[in-house]
Design a protein around this motif. Structure first.
Motif, PDB file in Angstrom:
ATOM      1  N   UNK A  92       0.837  -1.207   0.000  1.00 24.84           N
ATOM      2  CA  UNK A  92       0.000   0.000   0.000  1.00 24.84           C
ATOM      3  C   UNK A  92       0.871   1.256   0.000  1.00 24.84           C
ATOM      4  N   UNK A  93       1.944   1.239   0.807  1.00 29.07           N
ATOM      5  CA  UNK A  93       2.845   2.403   0.843  1.00 29.07           C
ATOM      6  C   UNK A  93       3.542   2.601  -0.504  1.00 29.07           C
ATOM      7  N   UNK A  94       3.989   1.509  -1.107  1.00 29.02           N
ATOM      8  CA  UNK A  94       4.638   1.611  -2.424  1.00 29.02           C
ATOM      9  C   UNK A  94       3.650   2.126  -3.456  1.00 29.02           C
ATOM     10  N   UNK A  95       2.396   1.669  -3.371  1.00 25.11           N
ATOM     11  CA  UNK A  95       1.376   2.115  -4.308  1.00 25.11           C
ATOM     12  C   UNK A  95       1.126   3.613  -4.161  1.00 25.11           C
ATOM     13  N   UNK A  96       0.997   4.051  -2.906  1.00 28.11           N
ATOM     14  CA  UNK A  96       0.752   5.472  -2.675  1.00 28.11           C
ATOM     15  C   UNK A  96       1.970   6.313  -3.024  1.00 28.11           C
ATOM     16  N   UNK A  97       3.161   5.760  -2.811  1.00 27.57           N
ATOM     17  CA  UNK A  97       4.378   6.495  -3.186  1.00 27.57           C
ATOM     18  C   UNK A  97       4.402   6.752  -4.688  1.00 27.57           C
ATOM     19  N   UNK A  98       4.014   5.745  -5.478  1.00 25.54           N
ATOM     20  CA  UNK A  98       3.989   5.937  -6.937  1.00 25.54           C
ATOM     21  C   UNK A  98       2.898   6.934  -7.332  1.00 25.54           C
ATOM     22  N   UNK A  99       1.732   6.900  -6.623  1.00 20.72           N
ATOM     23  CA  UNK A  99       0.677   7.880  -6.900  1.00 20.72           C
ATOM     24  C   UNK A  99       1.137   9.297  -6.550  1.00 20.72           C
ATOM     25  N   UNK A 100       1.856   9.417  -5.438  1.00 22.47           N
ATOM     26  CA  UNK A 100       2.359  10.732  -5.038  1.00 22.47           C
ATOM     27  C   UNK A 100       3.406  11.258  -6.009  1.00 22.47           C
ATOM     28  N   UNK A 101       4.185  10.354  -6.592  1.00 18.72           N
ATOM     29  CA  UNK A 101       5.157  10.789  -7.610  1.00 18.72           C
ATOM     30  C   UNK A 101       4.441  11.333  -8.837  1.00 18.72           C
ATOM     31  N   UNK A 102       3.348  10.657  -9.226  1.00 15.71           N
ATOM     32  CA  UNK A 102       2.548  11.166 -10.350  1.00 15.71           C
ATOM     33  C   UNK A 102       1.986  12.544  -9.996  1.00 15.71           C
ATOM     34  N   UNK A 103       1.481  12.657  -8.753  1.00 13.65           N
ATOM     35  CA  UNK A 103       0.932  13.932  -8.296  1.00 13.65           C
ATOM     36  C   UNK A 103       2.031  14.992  -8.200  1.00 13.65           C
ATOM     37  N   UNK A 104       3.244  14.564  -7.818  1.00 13.27           N
ATOM     38  CA  UNK A 104       4.357  15.514  -7.678  1.00 13.27           C
ATOM     39  C   UNK A 104       4.749  16.122  -9.016  1.00 13.27           C
ATOM     40  N   UNK A 105       4.576  15.331 -10.085  1.00 11.35           N
ATOM     41  CA  UNK A 105       4.929  15.861 -11.396  1.00 11.35           C
ATOM     42  C   UNK A 105       4.077  17.088 -11.736  1.00 11.35           C
ATOM     43  N   UNK A 106       2.834  17.087 -11.233  1.00  9.21           N
ATOM     44  CA  UNK A 106       1.958  18.233 -11.482  1.00  9.21           C
ATOM     45  C   UNK A 106       2.238  19.406 -10.562  1.00  9.21           C
ATOM     46  N   UNK A 107       3.062  19.182  -9.541  1.00 12.42           N
ATOM     47  CA  UNK A 107       3.356  20.258  -8.578  1.00 12.42           C
ATOM     48  C   UNK A 107       4.786  20.769  -8.721  1.00 12.42           C
ATOM     49  N   UNK A 108       5.473  20.336  -9.798  1.00 12.67           N
ATOM     50  CA  UNK A 108       6.877  20.721  -9.969  1.00 12.67           C
ATOM     51  C   UNK A 108       7.032  22.231 -10.095  1.00 12.67           C
ATOM     52  N   UNK A 109       6.203  22.842 -10.953  1.00 14.03           N
ATOM     53  CA  UNK A 109       6.301  24.305 -11.129  1.00 14.03           C
ATOM     54  C   UNK A 109       5.931  25.035  -9.838  1.00 14.03           C
ATOM     55  N   UNK A 110       4.900  24.503  -9.130  1.00 11.92           N
ATOM     56  CA  UNK A 110       4.485  25.135  -7.862  1.00 11.92           C
ATOM     57  C   UNK A 110       5.652  25.164  -6.878  1.00 11.92           C
ATOM     58  N   UNK A 111       6.323  24.025  -6.710  1.00 16.30           N
ATOM     59  CA  UNK A 111       7.424  23.959  -5.748  1.00 16.30           C
ATOM     60  C   UNK A 111       8.601  24.820  -6.200  1.00 16.30           C
ATOM     61  N   UNK A 112       8.847  24.850  -7.512  1.00 18.57           N
ATOM     62  CA  UNK A 112       9.961  25.656  -8.020  1.00 18.57           C
ATOM     63  C   UNK A 112       9.712  27.142  -7.782  1.00 18.57           C
TER      64      UNK A 112
END
Length: 839
Positions: free
Chosen positions: A317-337
């Protein structure tokens, strides 16, 4: 503090912005954490929790080491955990290392109150039982040493809190009232404290009765003065500051002197026996803060295996959510930058990401906590399907709540660390230029790693499930040595209804005749040692014509049966004949039927065993007057797994010295056994309404009950394997779908330069194939190694079973291909011109 509150508000706002992701993440965590909480609740009660008594850390259980002689009545666990009452009394009165030393033994009794009779379990306890444990009554008083000084003088009883609540409604009016136990009046003097059941974890006695009342509680079996009858468990409380090592050393001289005294009662012993009985004998002390529990020994390994499986589920479950969060992180790259460019601190951003993860973990944990009692209750009812009450409870307590909270927080931190690491050192220039939905190469690699981890763990869980499924199939198809279908069984103990020896023998004949006359009954038989009931009635023997050197290991199963027993159970005869009515006559020569293991051990073959003699007991004075008249096939006796022991079947009525008359009856029926239950019950009640039928079911149901633990483990392993595979498929689908979207422009360029759709399919499936191959290379050796840890729970299948490995591989390949099919087809269907304009 204000910063933490700001991060909390920000995390809540971010989760509200993505309700779909939040709900899916919390449901995934709820399943994983709920299962972990439920299994931990059982594990805690069975393996970890101390007895609810005063200072349990000072409690120890006594175990003897060395040879023993005489009879042992075991209720579970090693025979060396059982002692005679005279030995207990001497140890209690003469030791210098204990503050107190108690003894106990279970007993089934018939309790009558207001003309309502019921069978229930009681515990015979020494007068200092509650004193040594440091317990106080919830009502009335407890048993004291003064209640346990003279045999049959003090007929008093203490009720367990559960029994008091359930049968008497918690009415204090039962105090000093009289109840009937096995037809004898007893006065209820008190109620034990809530939460305490017994020093034996898993036992649920309804009553506690002084040891000196044993003649009434176990009619026909006293043995309070017999040194060679071992039937008591002994637990002591060490003096303050006394260690187990020094206590064992302090007990050694006393133990050897007591054994030397006992040796005087054993005649015709060899020098070798004396050495093992005295010189090499000693007392060992076992930590008893968690109590003594044969049930714990039975379910320890299955529980640990299941706990290991649910840990793997939460990791998936943690690995699954980690991969989902990575997908979500790709959409937040500009926000964090942008936030970094405006001066945000690295630690603050990581703190906010961890806060989001912890909120998801705690939320999923609370949802899981609401599911845990239902899951625990389901597991308990499946594990103890035939029990009148459950030995453990499904409720939550502080320990379970703390475990749930810890797992939720830990899971949240683990999967939220992944995007935190990604945003630790971002390339601001590149990040601000790239498209909002584009992930870095590192993110893509990490997503594949997490999918690979899920595949590996899915293989492990499915392999374990496959081994248990095959074990279950093998256990159900094992050769029992008799035919279980159309076989109805029940047990009756006439002594609990006030019958003496002579009346018990007469009742046995009347029951057999009555059952034979019932319509639909083909044949009837009885035994004092039922099949597949977890019972062992062992004794040592002397075989005529066998030299002393061949008589070292002479323990056999002693089963006493009525004529017609072998025909009723359909146990095939190998040589000779079966027992007949003639063998039951008092003036007839003693006869026995043995099994193949017995024959092969001492006579080489069944045919050579017929006509030979043996006797019960050891030593040169034993009369070897029992003639072997027949040999039957080996059968499963104690349980489905244990190989057949050497067994001798004797005529039931010839044993006039039987201590108890508890008899199990078998009825071979024409139709389904359940259809005759009403007729059998009515027939027994017409003979005597005080007789209570115990263990009343078909043999098929009894076999199902024996397999409760295996069925539960198989069921859970299959569920966990299916859940892991589903999560793996979802994770792979998400990664491939996102990867295909990321690579739309690349795919369009490839196709514009001449690549066809087949080439694109081959490229995408090749990546999936490489991921699968690497995962299998990692998973299969781990699965085989893990199988070794489970080998004691397997039956008829190896821990590296090739068929199971092949099946698991095929399932994973099919699931991965099914998950990859839609994203790969979408990638291959890209129009080059549209792809080149893709942002």
């Amino acid at each position: 503090m204000s910063a933490l509150l700001q991060d909390l508000r920000y995390a809540l706002r971010q989760l509200r912005k993505s309700p779909g992701f939040t709900i899916v993440a919390m449901l995934i965590l709820a399943l994983g954490i709920g299962a972990n909480t439920a299994i931990f609740s059982l594990l805690d009660q069975v393996l970890l929790r101390s007895l609810p008594v005063k200072d349990p850390g000072r409690l120890v259980q006594l175990e003897s080491v060395g040879s023993d002689s005489g009879h042992v009545s075991s209720w579970g666990g090693d025979d060396h955990l059982y002692f005679s009452y005279p030995m207990y009394r001497d140890l209690r009165d003469k030791n210098s290392v204990f503050d107190g030393i108690l003894a106990r033994t279970p007993a089934q009794v018939g309790v009558q109150y207001h003309k309502e009779s019921k069978l229930t379990m009681a515990e015979l306890v020494t007068g200092n039982y509650f004193q040594v444990l440091g317990l106080q009554p919830v009502a009335g008083r407890l048993i004291t040493p003064s209640d346990d000084q003279v045999q049959e003088r003090d007929p008093v009883a203490v009720l367990s809190y559960e029994y008091w609540s359930q049968r008497f409604g918690g009415d204090r009016g039962i105090l000093n009232a009289t109840i009937s136990i096995n037809g004898h009046p007893f006065t209820v003097v008190g109620v034990a404290p809530p939460g305490f059941r017994s020093v034996v974890v898993g036992d649920q006695p309804s009553l506690f009765i002084p040891m000196m009342m044993k003649p009434e509680v176990t009619p026909g079996w006293n043995d309070l003065e017999k040194h060679r009858s071992r039937w008591l468990n002994i637990i002591g409380r060490l003096k303050p500051g006394e260690s187990i090592g020094t206590a064992e050393a302090g007990l050694e001289p006393l133990w050897k002197s007591l054994r030397q005294e006992e040796l005087k009662e054993i005649h015709d012993h060899s020098d070798k026996f004396v050495e093992r009985f005295v010189a090499k004998s000693k007392i060992t002390l076992l930590d008893a803060k968690r109590g003594f529990s044969p049930l714990r020994d039975q379910i320890r390994t299955p529980l640990l295996i299941v706990m290991g499986m649910v840990v793997l589920v939460i990791v998936i479950a943690c690995a699954n959510l980690a991969s989902l969060l990575l997908v979500r992180a790709a959409g937040r790259t500009r926000e964090m930058s942008v936030r970094y460019s405006l001066g945000a601190k690295r630690g603050r951003i990581v703190q906010q990401l961890l806060m989001e993860g912890m909120l998801l973990g705690i939320g999923g944990g609370l949802l899981g906590l609401s599911l845990a009692p239902a899951i625990t209750s389901l597991l308990l009812h499946r594990m103890f399907a035939e029990a009148s009450s459950l030995p453990f409870n499904a409720g939550l307590d502080f320990r379970v709540f703390a475990f749930n909270l810890m797992v939720g927080i830990l899971a949240g931190l683990v999967f939220s660390l992944v995007p935190a690491i990604e945003f630790w050192r971002p390339d601001l220039t590149t990040a601000l230029k790239q498209q909002a939905s584009t992930a870095t190469t590192g993110q893509s690699r990490m997503k594949k790693i997490f999918v690979g981890v899920q595949i590996v763990l899915s293989v492990l869980l499915l392999f374990g499930a496959g081994l248990f499924v095959r074990t279950m199939k093998n256990l159900r198809s094992v050769d029992l040595g008799f035919r279980p279908d159309h076989l109805l069984t029940f047990s009756i103990d006439p002594t609990l209804a006030g019958y003496d020896k002579d009346r018990s023998f007469a009742l046995n004949h009347r029951l057999l005749d009555t059952m034979k006359a019932l319509p639909g009954v083909m044949s009837v038989a009885g035994t004092d040692d039922p099949e597949l009931a977890g019972n062992d009635a062992g004794t040592n023997i002397t075989v005529a014509g066998i030299p002393e050197s061949g008589q070292d290991d002479t323990d056999v199963e002693r089963e006493q049966v009525t004529p017609g027993y072998f025909a009723t159970l359909d146990m095939p005869l190998v040589a000779g004949r079966v027992l007949s009515d003639q063998d039951n006559r008092p003036d007839a020569a003693r006869a026995a039927v043995i099994n193949e293991t017995f024959a092969k051990k001492w006579f080489a073959s069944p045919q050579q065993a017929v006509g030979r003699y043996y006797g019960l007991g050891g030593g040169p004075t034993v009369k070897t007057d029992i003639q072997i008249v027949g040999v039957v096939r080996d059968n499963k006796h104690s349980d489905l797994r244990t190989p057949s022991k050497p067994t001798g079947f004797l005529a039931l009525d010839r044993d006039t010295d039987r201590r108890r008359f508890y008899t199990t009856y078998y009825l071979r029926t024409v139709s389904a056994p359940d259809a005759l239950m009403g007729s059998v019950r009515s027939a027994v009640q017409q003979i005597d309404p005080k007789l209570v039928l115990d263990d009343f079911h078909s043999m098929d149901d009894q076999i199902d009950t024996q397999l409760n633990t295996e069925k539960l483990v198989t069921f859970l392993a299959t569920c966990f394997g299916a859940l892991a595979t589903l999560l793996c498929a979802v994770g792979l689908y998400g990664v491939l779908a996102f990867s295909a979207a990321q690579r739309t422009r690349e795919i369009g360029i490839r196709m514009a330069l001449g690549a066809d759709r087949v080439a694109v399919l081959r490229m995408m499936l090749g990546e999936v194939g490489r991921l699968l191959l690497i995962s299998f290379v990692v998973a299969i050796p781990i699965a085989v190694a893990g199988g070794r840890l489970m080998r004691n729970q397997l039956f008829g299948v190896s821990n590296h079973d090739p068929l199971t490995l092949l099946s698991v591989t095929a399932i994973i390949v099919l699931v991965v291909l099914a998950a990859a099919l839609l994203p790969v087809r979408r990638a291959a269907a890209v129009e080059p011109m549209k792809a080149l304009r893709y942002e």
